[in-house]
Scaffold this motif. Structure first.
Motif, mmCIF file in Angstrom:
data_model
loop_
_atom_site.group_PDB
_atom_site.id
_atom_site.type_symbol
_atom_site.label_atom_id
_atom_site.label_comp_id
_atom_site.label_asym_id
_atom_site.label_seq_id
_atom_site.Cartn_x
_atom_site.Cartn_y
_atom_site.Cartn_z
ATOM 1 N N UNK A 47 -19.588 6.514 60.984
ATOM 2 C CA UNK A 47 -20.775 6.480 60.120
ATOM 3 C C UNK A 47 -21.799 7.538 60.516
ATOM 4 N N UNK A 48 -21.441 8.411 61.452
ATOM 5 C CA UNK A 48 -22.333 9.500 61.822
ATOM 6 C C UNK A 48 -23.600 9.054 62.514
ATOM 7 N N UNK A 49 -23.530 7.959 63.268
ATOM 8 C CA UNK A 49 -24.715 7.402 63.912
ATOM 9 C C UNK A 49 -24.916 8.031 65.289
ATOM 10 N N UNK A 50 -26.098 8.528 65.528
ATOM 11 C CA UNK A 50 -26.465 8.984 66.876
ATOM 12 C C UNK A 50 -26.882 7.757 67.684
ATOM 13 N N UNK A 51 -26.296 7.583 68.861
ATOM 14 C CA UNK A 51 -26.620 6.443 69.721
ATOM 15 C C UNK A 51 -27.403 6.944 70.926
ATOM 16 N N UNK A 83 -31.135 14.678 51.330
ATOM 17 C CA UNK A 83 -30.878 13.551 52.225
ATOM 18 C C UNK A 83 -32.136 12.700 52.355
ATOM 19 N N UNK A 84 -31.951 11.389 52.397
ATOM 20 C CA UNK A 84 -33.091 10.476 52.471
ATOM 21 C C UNK A 84 -33.638 10.388 53.891
ATOM 22 N N UNK A 85 -34.765 9.740 54.028
ATOM 23 C CA UNK A 85 -35.438 9.657 55.314
ATOM 24 C C UNK A 85 -34.603 8.860 56.317
ATOM 25 N N UNK A 86 -34.651 9.233 57.589
ATOM 26 C CA UNK A 86 -33.873 8.502 58.596
ATOM 27 C C UNK A 86 -34.487 7.143 58.884
ATOM 28 N N UNK A 87 -33.662 6.272 59.403
ATOM 29 C CA UNK A 87 -34.089 4.949 59.857
ATOM 30 C C UNK A 87 -33.605 4.777 61.291
ATOM 31 N N UNK A 88 -34.494 4.294 62.155
ATOM 32 C CA UNK A 88 -34.139 4.016 63.540
ATOM 33 C C UNK A 88 -33.846 2.523 63.675
ATOM 34 N N UNK A 89 -32.694 2.195 64.242
ATOM 35 C CA UNK A 89 -32.327 0.809 64.513
ATOM 36 C C UNK A 89 -32.390 0.563 66.015
ATOM 37 N N UNK A 90 -32.690 -0.674 66.355
ATOM 38 C CA UNK A 90 -32.909 -1.049 67.746
ATOM 39 C C UNK A 90 -32.169 -2.358 68.012
ATOM 40 N N UNK A 91 -31.328 -2.370 69.049
ATOM 41 C CA UNK A 91 -30.641 -3.617 69.405
ATOM 42 C C UNK A 91 -30.394 -3.636 70.897
ATOM 43 N N UNK A 92 -30.355 -4.801 71.466
ATOM 44 C CA UNK A 92 -30.253 -4.944 72.917
ATOM 45 C C UNK A 92 -28.973 -4.329 73.464
ATOM 46 N N UNK A 93 -27.840 -4.645 72.852
ATOM 47 C CA UNK A 93 -26.579 -4.078 73.326
ATOM 48 C C UNK A 93 -25.625 -3.897 72.163
ATOM 49 N N UNK A 94 -24.696 -2.965 72.327
ATOM 50 C CA UNK A 94 -23.770 -2.666 71.235
ATOM 51 C C UNK A 94 -22.376 -2.468 71.805
ATOM 52 N N UNK A 144 -26.053 -5.656 63.369
ATOM 53 C CA UNK A 144 -26.453 -4.256 63.511
ATOM 54 C C UNK A 144 -25.500 -3.341 62.751
ATOM 55 N N UNK A 145 -24.195 -3.610 62.895
ATOM 56 C CA UNK A 145 -23.204 -2.793 62.182
ATOM 57 C C UNK A 145 -23.367 -2.917 60.673
ATOM 58 N N UNK A 146 -23.692 -4.099 60.186
ATOM 59 C CA UNK A 146 -23.923 -4.287 58.758
ATOM 60 C C UNK A 146 -25.125 -3.473 58.289
ATOM 61 N N UNK A 147 -26.186 -3.461 59.115
ATOM 62 C CA UNK A 147 -27.360 -2.656 58.760
ATOM 63 C C UNK A 147 -27.021 -1.171 58.753
ATOM 64 N N UNK A 148 -26.234 -0.726 59.730
ATOM 65 C CA UNK A 148 -25.801 0.672 59.771
ATOM 66 C C UNK A 148 -25.052 1.030 58.488
ATOM 67 N N UNK A 149 -24.053 0.201 58.149
ATOM 68 C CA UNK A 149 -23.229 0.485 56.973
ATOM 69 C C UNK A 149 -24.069 0.510 55.701
ATOM 70 N N UNK A 185 -29.437 4.931 66.422
ATOM 71 C CA UNK A 185 -29.397 3.612 67.040
ATOM 72 C C UNK A 185 -29.835 3.707 68.500
ATOM 73 N N UNK A 186 -30.790 2.876 68.876
ATOM 74 C CA UNK A 186 -31.271 2.803 70.250
ATOM 75 C C UNK A 186 -30.820 1.474 70.845
ATOM 76 N N UNK A 187 -30.186 1.525 72.014
ATOM 77 C CA UNK A 187 -29.681 0.313 72.641
ATOM 78 C C UNK A 187 -29.692 0.473 74.156
ATOM 79 N N UNK A 188 -29.983 -0.611 74.855
ATOM 80 C CA UNK A 188 -30.035 -0.576 76.318
ATOM 81 C C UNK A 188 -28.655 -0.600 76.942
#
Length: 373
Positions: free
Chosen positions: A57-61, A1-12, A22-27, A38-41
């Motif tokens: 997509x198996x994303x931890x929020x 498995x490749x290295x993880x990437x953390x995404x950040x957005x104000x709201x989802x 954000x969804x496009x980046x996730x996909x 994914x980190x979001x306020x």
């Protein structure tokens, strides 16, 4: 498995532009084998338009849960601290903020040398005319590893407006592919114009109604279909009644992204008469479905439609030039089909989700960030 990437957005929660980005980046990242956190306020799992998508997509929020206190910035600060702690423990390949709103600013405020590179994306057009920039952004923006923006116009304004010495690069966004094969416009005797988006002042629905009135007075046969809802809807309805065009304007109400294929198939030409857009993702959504677009000269409309083709660009907040473009398609129905075909070609060659992710990866690589390194 490749290295993880953390995404950040104000709201989802909502199905709007930055959330779609954000969804496009996730996909794109998941498709390349990268786990995504994914980190979001602001995220309400039971009400969010993206809950099923993120789960599939198996994303931890990671979110504070008390989004209603965002005015006091407490959720932003809590989420930013969680982001930094987890990033120090996991060491992701990259932290990528899809906007430069309060959460991104709070994260940058506590970021230190040696932490994982934090790259931000500004989805607006940097200028004093954009009232929603956080004051904190101008203090912390020099801490980004790099800044991407939607297009060349936005890159020029960012270089002039922000005092940062980090790379600023135009990275075109994208839109999701249609679910099926949307048929080309029929361009019949009555031309159907479709405006998709929230009913807010910035989207320019009043200009579309006024332009339709002028188009009808010139002898054209046309309809205007308004998809979306919002606080501006009563004003638009009053204008429709005042101009006496009730029989030619249809308020279709709110819609879901999953309905786009069916709804766009009912239209012939798309409209984007906005007073302001960061890029104008709805323009791409229409082009992906073989519809020519008439767009005001905002965001990246001139960079896309004006340079690559697929529609026409008109003056912002100018009902005369908007009406002239509508009349052009009413009087030359073959241009509707021709420009619709070109619009789809432009989207396929430049604006698919894979194209967007390729552009992002190239920019990150230019900063020395190798996702698989």
């Amino acid at each position: 498995m490749r290295r993880p990437v953390f995404l950040l957005t104000e709201q989802m929660n909502l199905p709007h532009g930055t959330e779609t980005l954000t969804a496009l980046a996730v996909a794109g990242l998941v498709r390349r084998g990268h786990p995504v956190c994914l980190f979001t306020s602001q995220f309400a799992p039971r009400r969010s338009a993206w809950s099923e998508f993120l789960a599939a997509h198996g994303v931890r929020v990671v979110h504070p849960g008390f989004w209603f206190l965002t005015r006091h910035h407490l959720p932003h600060r809590v989420c930013a601290r969680r982001l930094r702690r987890l990033a120090r423990r996991v060491r992701p390949a990259l932290v990528f903020a899809l906007d430069n709103a309060q959460l991104c600013c709070e994260a940058l405020r506590i970021w230190e040398a040696g932490d994982t590179p934090l790259v931000a994306h500004d989805p607006s057009e940097a200028s004093p005319a954009c009232p929603h920039y956080e004051r904190l952004w101008f203090r912390v923006c020099p801490r980004v590893a790099g800044l991407s923006v939607h297009g060349e116009r936005q890159a020029q304004s960012a270089r002039a407006y922000y005092r940062i010495d980090r790379p600023i690069r135009a990275v075109w966004p994208a839109c999701f592919s249609p679910e099926g094969d949307v048929p080309p416009p029929r361009a019949g005797e009555i031309l159907r114009f479709g405006l998709f988006g929230r009913q807010v002042a910035l989207k320019g629905a009043v200009f579309a109604v006024a332009a339709l009135h002028r188009t009808l007075r010139a002898g054209a046969r046309a309809e205007l279909h308004l998809f979306g809802d919002g606080p501006q809807a009563p004003v638009v309805r009053e204008l429709v009644s005042s101009l006496g065009v009730e029989q030619h304007v249809y308020f279709r109400g709110a819609y879901r992204p999953a309905d786009l294929d069916r709804l766009v198939a009912e239209m012939d030409v798309g409209l984007m008469p906005s007073i302001y857009e960061g890029f104008g993702l709805v323009m791409l959504e229409l082009m992906a479905r073989k519809r020519p677009v008439i767009a005001s000269d905002v965001g990246s409309a001139r960079e896309v439609l004006g340079q690559l083709g697929g529609g026409r660009v008109v003056e912002r907040a100018d009902t005369t030039s908007l009406s002239d473009a509508m009349l052009h398609y009413c009087r030359e129905p073959q241009a509707v089909v021709r420009d619709g075909r070109r619009a789809h070609e432009v989207w396929r060659e430049n604006f698919t989700p894979d194209h967007m992710m390729d552009r992002c990866v190239r920019f990150w690589s230019s900063l020395g960030i190798e996702l698989d390194g």
